[in-house]
Design a protein around this motif. Structure first.
Motif, PDB file in Angstrom:
ATOM      1  N   ARG A  80       0.881  -1.171   0.000  1.00  0.00           N
ATOM      2  CA  ARG A  80       0.000   0.000   0.000  1.00  0.00           C
ATOM      3  C   ARG A  80       0.917   1.219   0.000  1.00  0.00           C
ATOM      4  O   ARG A  80       1.924   1.258   0.703  1.00  0.00           O
ATOM      5  CB  ARG A  80      -0.935   0.023   1.211  1.00  0.00           C
ATOM      6  CG  ARG A  80      -1.969  -1.104   1.170  1.00  0.00           C
ATOM      7  CD  ARG A  80      -2.872  -1.012  -0.067  1.00  0.00           C
ATOM      8  NE  ARG A  80      -3.668  -2.193  -0.284  1.00  0.00           N
ATOM      9  CZ  ARG A  80      -3.385  -3.150  -1.160  1.00  0.00           C
ATOM     10  NH1 ARG A  80      -2.299  -3.093  -1.891  1.00  0.00           N
ATOM     11  NH2 ARG A  80      -4.178  -4.181  -1.310  1.00  0.00           N
ATOM     12  N   TYR A  81       0.539   2.203  -0.808  1.00  0.00           N
ATOM     13  CA  TYR A  81       1.415   3.330  -1.091  1.00  0.00           C
ATOM     14  C   TYR A  81       0.819   4.664  -0.662  1.00  0.00           C
ATOM     15  O   TYR A  81      -0.391   4.868  -0.728  1.00  0.00           O
ATOM     16  CB  TYR A  81       1.720   3.373  -2.599  1.00  0.00           C
ATOM     17  CG  TYR A  81       2.445   2.149  -3.081  1.00  0.00           C
ATOM     18  CD1 TYR A  81       3.833   2.060  -2.967  1.00  0.00           C
ATOM     19  CD2 TYR A  81       1.757   1.065  -3.621  1.00  0.00           C
ATOM     20  CE1 TYR A  81       4.514   0.930  -3.390  1.00  0.00           C
ATOM     21  CE2 TYR A  81       2.435  -0.069  -4.041  1.00  0.00           C
ATOM     22  CZ  TYR A  81       3.806  -0.130  -3.921  1.00  0.00           C
ATOM     23  OH  TYR A  81       4.469  -1.254  -4.334  1.00  0.00           O
ATOM     24  N   ASP A  82       1.717   5.565  -0.277  1.00  0.00           N
ATOM     25  CA  ASP A  82       1.323   6.945   0.005  1.00  0.00           C
ATOM     26  C   ASP A  82       1.076   7.686  -1.303  1.00  0.00           C
ATOM     27  O   ASP A  82       0.240   8.585  -1.357  1.00  0.00           O
ATOM     28  CB  ASP A  82       2.433   7.651   0.801  1.00  0.00           C
ATOM     29  CG  ASP A  82       2.671   6.977   2.132  1.00  0.00           C
ATOM     30  OD1 ASP A  82       1.852   7.179   3.048  1.00  0.00           O
ATOM     31  OD2 ASP A  82       3.667   6.223   2.248  1.00  0.00           O
ATOM     32  N   TYR A  83       1.813   7.289  -2.351  1.00  0.00           N
ATOM     33  CA  TYR A  83       1.707   7.943  -3.659  1.00  0.00           C
ATOM     34  C   TYR A  83       1.735   6.895  -4.770  1.00  0.00           C
ATOM     35  O   TYR A  83       2.521   5.951  -4.717  1.00  0.00           O
ATOM     36  CB  TYR A  83       2.895   8.889  -3.901  1.00  0.00           C
ATOM     37  CG  TYR A  83       3.077   9.940  -2.853  1.00  0.00           C
ATOM     38  CD1 TYR A  83       2.301  11.098  -2.875  1.00  0.00           C
ATOM     39  CD2 TYR A  83       4.021   9.780  -1.838  1.00  0.00           C
ATOM     40  CE1 TYR A  83       2.469  12.076  -1.904  1.00  0.00           C
ATOM     41  CE2 TYR A  83       4.192  10.752  -0.864  1.00  0.00           C
ATOM     42  CZ  TYR A  83       3.412  11.891  -0.904  1.00  0.00           C
ATOM     43  OH  TYR A  83       3.573  12.854   0.064  1.00  0.00           O
ATOM     44  N   VAL A  84       0.915   7.125  -5.783  1.00  0.00           N
ATOM     45  CA  VAL A  84       1.015   6.376  -7.041  1.00  0.00           C
ATOM     46  C   VAL A  84       1.162   7.417  -8.137  1.00  0.00           C
ATOM     47  O   VAL A  84       0.315   8.303  -8.287  1.00  0.00           O
ATOM     48  CB  VAL A  84      -0.218   5.485  -7.295  1.00  0.00           C
ATOM     49  CG1 VAL A  84      -0.160   4.891  -8.704  1.00  0.00           C
ATOM     50  CG2 VAL A  84      -0.307   4.365  -6.258  1.00  0.00           C
ATOM     51  N   CYS A  96      -6.010   2.097  -9.774  1.00  0.00           N
ATOM     52  CA  CYS A  96      -4.933   2.160  -8.775  1.00  0.00           C
ATOM     53  C   CYS A  96      -5.414   2.446  -7.358  1.00  0.00           C
ATOM     54  O   CYS A  96      -4.614   2.374  -6.419  1.00  0.00           O
ATOM     55  CB  CYS A  96      -3.919   3.227  -9.188  1.00  0.00           C
ATOM     56  SG  CYS A  96      -3.087   2.854 -10.743  1.00  0.00           S
ATOM     57  N   LYS A  97      -6.662   2.754  -7.193  1.00  0.00           N
ATOM     58  CA  LYS A  97      -7.197   3.189  -5.894  1.00  0.00           C
ATOM     59  C   LYS A  97      -6.874   2.206  -4.768  1.00  0.00           C
ATOM     60  O   LYS A  97      -6.490   2.623  -3.683  1.00  0.00           O
ATOM     61  CB  LYS A  97      -8.707   3.388  -6.014  1.00  0.00           C
ATOM     62  CG  LYS A  97      -9.344   3.963  -4.804  1.00  0.00           C
ATOM     63  CD  LYS A  97     -10.836   4.212  -5.043  1.00  0.00           C
ATOM     64  CE  LYS A  97     -11.485   4.804  -3.816  1.00  0.00           C
ATOM     65  NZ  LYS A  97     -12.910   5.033  -4.013  1.00  0.00           N
ATOM     66  N   LEU A 100      -3.530   2.504  -2.848  1.00  0.00           N
ATOM     67  CA  LEU A 100      -3.259   3.668  -2.006  1.00  0.00           C
ATOM     68  C   LEU A 100      -3.621   3.434  -0.545  1.00  0.00           C
ATOM     69  O   LEU A 100      -4.635   2.793  -0.240  1.00  0.00           O
ATOM     70  CB  LEU A 100      -4.034   4.880  -2.520  1.00  0.00           C
ATOM     71  CG  LEU A 100      -3.560   5.458  -3.842  1.00  0.00           C
ATOM     72  CD1 LEU A 100      -4.596   6.437  -4.384  1.00  0.00           C
ATOM     73  CD2 LEU A 100      -2.212   6.128  -3.687  1.00  0.00           C
ATOM     74  N   GLY A 104      -3.833   8.343   0.661  1.00  0.00           N
ATOM     75  CA  GLY A 104      -2.875   8.323  -0.425  1.00  0.00           C
ATOM     76  C   GLY A 104      -3.251   9.243  -1.576  1.00  0.00           C
ATOM     77  O   GLY A 104      -4.412   9.629  -1.739  1.00  0.00           O
ATOM     78  N   TYR A 106      -2.893   9.934  -5.793  1.00  0.00           N
ATOM     79  CA  TYR A 106      -2.641   9.451  -7.145  1.00  0.00           C
ATOM     80  C   TYR A 106      -2.442  10.676  -8.025  1.00  0.00           C
ATOM     81  O   TYR A 106      -3.209  11.628  -7.956  1.00  0.00           O
ATOM     82  CB  TYR A 106      -3.838   8.637  -7.647  1.00  0.00           C
ATOM     83  CG  TYR A 106      -3.760   8.256  -9.100  1.00  0.00           C
ATOM     84  CD1 TYR A 106      -3.140   7.083  -9.491  1.00  0.00           C
ATOM     85  CD2 TYR A 106      -4.297   9.071 -10.086  1.00  0.00           C
ATOM     86  CE1 TYR A 106      -3.056   6.726 -10.834  1.00  0.00           C
ATOM     87  CE2 TYR A 106      -4.221   8.723 -11.426  1.00  0.00           C
ATOM     88  CZ  TYR A 106      -3.604   7.550 -11.792  1.00  0.00           C
ATOM     89  OH  TYR A 106      -3.531   7.218 -13.116  1.00  0.00           O
ATOM     90  N   LYS A 127      -8.481   9.125  -0.018  1.00  0.00           N
ATOM     91  CA  LYS A 127      -7.635   8.987  -1.199  1.00  0.00           C
ATOM     92  C   LYS A 127      -8.008  10.050  -2.207  1.00  0.00           C
ATOM     93  O   LYS A 127      -9.182  10.357  -2.389  1.00  0.00           O
ATOM     94  CB  LYS A 127      -7.825   7.601  -1.809  1.00  0.00           C
ATOM     95  CG  LYS A 127      -7.456   6.486  -0.866  1.00  0.00           C
ATOM     96  CD  LYS A 127      -7.797   5.128  -1.453  1.00  0.00           C
ATOM     97  CE  LYS A 127      -7.521   4.036  -0.428  1.00  0.00           C
ATOM     98  NZ  LYS A 127      -7.812   2.699  -0.952  1.00  0.00           N
TER      99      LYS A 127
END
Length: 188
Positions: A80-84, A96-97, A100, A104, A106, A127
């Motif tokens: 799981r990402y802070d940024y995509v 991509c949701k 996040l 997060g 995008y 998000k």
């Protein structure tokens, strides 16, 4: 090297912090290769999505993890990402949701669908989708210059064309197969 500036302006606007995680889709393009390096400068864990034949390149730029989009569905990643970052405008927030974290962000280099989501997520909280208009030209160019001088950033250059071959360069860029930047040279 417009992509390098675009990348610096976006990442500096977001003010990422060491320890955060980011995924860069299109990590070998002009914007994506810069994204990987700038995110690593700020101390982020970076997952690079690119063709598997470019694994060593993105690792040399600092990527911690590589996903080969030709053999793996990056949207199934368990991280799981802070940024995509979609550096090539080939995916969407809706795809991509799930990657996040709760708050997060995008961001994409384009896309009509993503523009719609930017308007919706701005008021819904959680998000979100951001389109970042590059600004602070002097500051961002100074940032890039400083990192080059410190050996912490190296532009990725695919090919160089003389000015009289600009049509050929344009055609090559249009194939969407370039790695990094295509440079046009002019005689002094």
């Amino acid at each position: 090297m417009e992509g390098t500036y675009y990348s610096a302006a976006g990442i500096n606007h977001l003010k990422p912090s060491a320890g955060q995680k980011a995924l860069v889709y299109g990590a070998t393009g002009a914007i994506g290769s810069a994204d990987v390096q700038f995110l690593k400068y700020y101390g982020l864990y970076v997952t690079a999505v690119c063709g598997g034949e470019n694994t060593e390149l993105v690792k040399s730029l600092g990527a911690d993890k590589v996903i080969d989009y030709k053999t793996q569905d990056f949207t199934k990643d368990e991280e799981r990402y802070d940024y995509v970052f979609d550096a090539v405008d080939k995916t969407s927030f809706s795809k991509c949701k799930r990657l996040l974290k709760k708050n997060g962000i995008y961001t994409s280099s384009g896309g009509f669908e993503n523009l719609f989501w930017a308007l919706i997520t701005k008021v819904s909280g959680g998000k979100k989708v951001l389109f970042i208009a590059p600004k602070d030209i002097k500051g961002n160019l100074g940032f890039i210059k400083r990192l080059i001088e410190e050996g912490r950033f190296r532009p990725v250059v695919d090919r160089t064309y003389p000015l009289d071959k600009i049509a050929e360069a344009f055609t090559y860029v249009g194939t969407a197969q370039k790695i990094g930047n295509v440079i046009i040279t002019m005689d002094a």
